[in-house]
Design a protein around this motif. Structure first.
Motif, PDB file in Angstrom:
ATOM      1  N   SER A 417      -2.907  10.960  13.217  1.00 47.82           N
ATOM      2  CA  SER A 417      -3.663  12.329  12.387  1.00 47.82           C
ATOM      3  C   SER A 417      -5.112  11.615  12.127  1.00 47.82           C
ATOM      4  CB  SER A 417      -3.410  12.628  11.116  1.00 47.82           C
ATOM      5  OG  SER A 417      -2.483  11.809  10.086  1.00 47.82           O
ATOM      6  N   GLY A 418      -4.938   9.712  12.007  1.00 48.71           N
ATOM      7  CA  GLY A 418      -6.598   9.555  11.510  1.00 48.71           C
ATOM      8  C   GLY A 418      -6.503   9.367  10.031  1.00 48.71           C
ATOM      9  N   ARG A 419      -5.790   9.691   9.550  1.00 49.60           N
ATOM     10  CA  ARG A 419      -6.034   9.488   7.853  1.00 49.60           C
ATOM     11  C   ARG A 419      -6.185   8.607   7.003  1.00 49.60           C
ATOM     12  NH1 ARG A 419      -4.676  15.534   5.554  1.00 49.60           N
ATOM     13  NH2 ARG A 419      -5.512  14.907   3.894  1.00 49.60           N
ATOM     14  N   ILE A 420      -6.420   8.196   5.692  1.00 52.78           N
ATOM     15  CA  ILE A 420      -6.200   7.462   4.871  1.00 52.78           C
ATOM     16  C   ILE A 420      -5.373   8.122   4.160  1.00 52.78           C
ATOM     17  CG2 ILE A 420      -7.407   5.950   3.238  1.00 52.78           C
ATOM     18  CD1 ILE A 420      -9.603   6.847   4.081  1.00 52.78           C
ATOM     19  N   ARG A 421      -4.176   7.242   4.312  1.00 56.92           N
ATOM     20  CA  ARG A 421      -2.771   7.671   3.304  1.00 56.92           C
ATOM     21  C   ARG A 421      -2.897   6.901   2.476  1.00 56.92           C
ATOM     22  NH1 ARG A 421       1.519   8.850   6.859  1.00 56.92           N
ATOM     23  NH2 ARG A 421       3.414   8.216   5.322  1.00 56.92           N
ATOM     24  N   SER A 422      -3.211   5.361   2.419  1.00 60.52           N
ATOM     25  CA  SER A 422      -3.049   4.607   1.558  1.00 60.52           C
ATOM     26  C   SER A 422      -4.275   3.574   1.205  1.00 60.52           C
ATOM     27  CB  SER A 422      -1.988   3.474   1.843  1.00 60.52           C
ATOM     28  OG  SER A 422      -1.710   2.476   0.225  1.00 60.52           O
ATOM     29  N   PHE A 423      -4.127   2.465   0.318  1.00 64.16           N
ATOM     30  CA  PHE A 423      -5.078   1.516   0.487  1.00 64.16           C
ATOM     31  C   PHE A 423      -4.210   0.272  -0.328  1.00 64.16           C
ATOM     32  CE2 PHE A 423      -8.619   4.804   0.247  1.00 64.16           C
ATOM     33  CZ  PHE A 423      -9.865   4.245   0.790  1.00 64.16           C
ATOM     34  N   GLU A 424      -4.433  -0.905   0.542  1.00 62.24           N
ATOM     35  CA  GLU A 424      -4.033  -1.777  -0.432  1.00 62.24           C
ATOM     36  C   GLU A 424      -5.351  -2.607  -0.810  1.00 62.24           C
ATOM     37  OE1 GLU A 424      -1.942  -6.089   0.732  1.00 62.24           O
ATOM     38  OE2 GLU A 424      -2.846  -4.905   2.196  1.00 62.24           O
ATOM     39  N   ALA A 425      -4.972  -2.637  -2.228  1.00 60.85           N
ATOM     40  CA  ALA A 425      -5.442  -4.302  -3.383  1.00 60.85           C
ATOM     41  C   ALA A 425      -5.494  -5.618  -3.387  1.00 60.85           C
ATOM     42  CB  ALA A 425      -5.013  -3.532  -4.910  1.00 60.85           C
TER      43      ALA A 425
END
Length: 650
Positions: A417-425
């Motif tokens: 989908s190209g969407r942001i699913r998560s972020f890595e800190a």
């Protein structure tokens, strides 16, 4: 005969004739301790005897007086010579002193007896008798260190004199003979008391010296292996270093047993001690005969010896590593142990003991960092790295207080989908003087010093606070250190951070590497299970670089697998790496896990991993790590685009 009578009397008085040889040597040395008193006595005695004998005109007395003088001169020469020959045995020194002492005492006693028997000039008789009695009285305590000599001299002087006095026709002289005879046991008593005190003092000193020496040996020895301990090693090498030949290579090998703690934890400390003793035995067998072998502490050993050159040093290192690596059977258990080794060479790596130790320690550290079971020679660059690490260590603990550390966030993108699913800190350190420090500079230092526990908890807390401001479908991923997981109360600290940030536990994903699981620690299992029950999710990071054991995927509640970037953009990329990615992706689909491709930098890589079956992507192609406000802007912008598309469709 006088000597035999003296020895018989000495034994009859109950004095031990068989004493410790070292004590006896010291007692004999006491005879020579003050030769000046003997020289002065000999000179005075010779002058007195010659003067008195010449005054009487008696031929026998003149001859005897000259004998006294000649013996005195010979004794003086012998005393001076004996002081120079320090290597002479105690028996030889005692014999020479005994012969001279008995000869001189016999001559004095004979002269005094002649003076009394011949009834010579009263003044001369008085001088000689007075000298003889005073000499016998003084010399007995002086030579009490060897009672045979002291009592022999006493008897040789006073026995002939008392006999001559007792056989005199004059009653007063006879009375004096009785007094002289009674004087003998009193002087014997004094001499024996002096001897006993002297002997006991020397024996006590010898006992104390031996005990101190034994205690010193114990203090410098390792009780488990019998090798030198740290104190013994320092003492031995500090003495040895100044004698080394600078034209020959002297090597210091520092070894650390790998995973020795697992033996202690699983089989007990008694088995661990037996293992250490066996390793010590193998090192002694493999090292040269003149090598210094020590247990430095814990599971660390040091071998120091001359090796000739660098090639011979390397061969010796390999031989010792092979000996340590051979399987060991202890109490029915077959153990396989390995070691890491660091080597420093004299004189090229250091001219003194401390510098060599530091060099070997740094080389050992490099061996362990590079994967263990390696042999590393010291290199000067290691010193520069050490200085750098120490600077970082001292400043890292203050960095949190000074707000020098920040959390950056890198998005994980849904490849479909190209969407942001998560972020890595990801943590970043902006030093006010040195600028930005890379994580690979300070994270290893934090691991070594234990500061990673505080740092890791801070990262988790800051990341949770940031994620709490994002949409609920966006999660946050945090990397965990092995030390952080094993720390007491680790799970409680993470749950506390989630409560404080008011972040649902299901939105936190903890990334752990496979090395964390290799220890099979109960603490690790408890940590994972406790957080998983609370709703926290787990991802297996850097998959493909370790053992890649499928057993871990079945045992632990992983919801995500991150394929290491080396398969995407590293030197190993190609058909084989593509096949591996496809295999992992297929396995993930079967197990219901998401597969993350790290290190994506080009559109070609994105298409390749997407076609291979990866569900999420992460890398510079999508975004570099950004501060929290930019992460929020990326999410807001993405949500605006999604809303616009929905409105357009409507």
């Amino acid at each position: 005969m006088p000597i035999l009578r003296a020895r018989a009397l000495f034994s009859g008085l109950g004095v031990k004739s068989s004493i410790d040889q070292q004590v006896r040597k010291t007692l004999v040395a006491s005879l020579y301790s003050n030769p000046l008193s003997l020289v002065i006595g000999a000179i005075c005695g010779s002058v007195v005897c010659l003067a008195a004998a010449l005054a009487t005109g008696d031929f026998a007395m003149k001859v005897t007086a000259w004998c006294v003088a000649i013996i005195a001169v010979v004794r003086t020469i012998v005393l001076v010579a004996a002081k120079r020959f320090k290597r002479a045995s105690a028996h030889s020194l005692e014999l020479h002193f005994e012969l001279g002492a008995f000869a001189y005492a016999g001559a004095v006693g004979a002269l005094a007896a002649l003076a009394t028997a011949h009834n010579v000039l009263f003044e001369a008789q008085m001088v000689i008798v007075a000298f003889a009695v005073s000499y016998a009285t003084a010399i007995a305590p002086r030579n009490a260190g060897r009672p045979v000599i002291a009592l022999g001299q006493l008897l040789l002087v006073l026995a002939p004199l008392s006999v001559a006095q007792l056989t005199s026709d004059e009653p007063l002289i006879q009375l004096l003979g009785v007094a002289t005879l009674l004087h003998i046991p009193s002087v014997i008593s004094i001499a024996l008391n002096v001897y006993r005190s002297l002997r006991n003092s020397i024996a006590a000193a010898e006992t104390s010296s031996r005990l101190a020496e034994k205690m010193q040996v114990l203090a410098r020895s390792d009780v488990v292996t019998g090798l030198l301990n740290r104190a013994g090693l320092n003492h031995h090498l500090l003495d040895r270093m100044p004698t080394l030949d600078p034209t020959r290579t002297f090597a210091l090998f520092w070894m650390d047993l790998d995973r020795f703690k697992e033996v202690n934890d699983s089989l007990g400390h008694q088995t661990g001690d037996k293992l250490l003793a066996e390793v010590a035995s193998r090192l002694k067998a493999a090292a040269p005969a003149n090598a210094t072998v020590a247990r430095f502490g814990g599971d660390e050993f040091i071998v120091a010896c001359e090796t000739g050159d660098r090639n011979q040093t390397e061969l010796l290192a390999k031989r010792m590593m092979e000996e340590i690596g051979r399987p060991i059977r202890i109490d029915g258990d077959r153990l396989e142990i390995a070691a890491s080794m660091g080597i420093a060479l004299y004189p090229e790596d250091g001219q003194d003991f401390d510098t060599l130790m530091q060099g070997a320690d740094l080389a050992l550290y490099r061996s362990k960092v590079n994967g263990r079971q390696q042999v590393t020679f010291f290199d000067p660059s290691m010193t520069r790295n050490l200085v750098r690490r120490r600077e970082i260590e001292s400043e890292l603990r203050l960095a949190l207080q000074r707000d020098e550390l920040s959390i950056f966030f890198q998005p994980l993108i849904d490849l479909e989908s190209g969407r942001i699913r998560s972020f890595e800190a990801l943590v970043r350190w902006f030093h006010p003087e040195k600028g930005e420090l890379r994580p690979d500079e300070f994270i290893p230092v934090a691991e070594e010093t234990g500061a990673i526990i505080t740092l890791g908890n801070w990262i988790t807390a800051q990341a949770a606070k940031a994620a709490a401001q994002w949409p609920e479908d966006v999660t946050i991923a945090v990397n965990l250190s092995p030390l952080q997981i094993k720390a007491p109360g680790a799970a409680m600290a993470i749950l506390s951070a989630l409560r404080e940030a008011r972040l649902d536990p299901s939105r936190l994903e903890l990334e752990i590497t496979e090395t964390v699981l290799l220890d099979h620690s109960q603490n690790t299992e408890t940590f994972i299970n406790e957080l998983a029950e609370a709703g926290v999710r787990f991802a297996l990071d850097d998959f493909g670089t370790g053992y890649s054991s499928l057993g871990y995927l079945n045992k632990y509640p992983f919801s995500k697998i991150k394929v290491d970037r080396s398969f995407i953009s590293g030197i190993n990329q190609g058909k084989k790496s593509d096949a591996i990615i496809r295999a992992v992706s297929g396995m993930g689909q079967t197990l219901g896990m998401e597969i993350v491709a790290e290190g994506l930098e080009t559109i070609e890589q994105v298409r390749a991993v997407s076609e291979a079956g990866c569900t999420l992507g992460q890398g510079y192609y999508f975004s570099r790590p950004v501060p929290d406000y930019l992460a929020a802007m990326l999410l807001a912008k993405e949500r605006e685009k999604t809303a616009a598309k929905i409105r357009k469709r409507a």
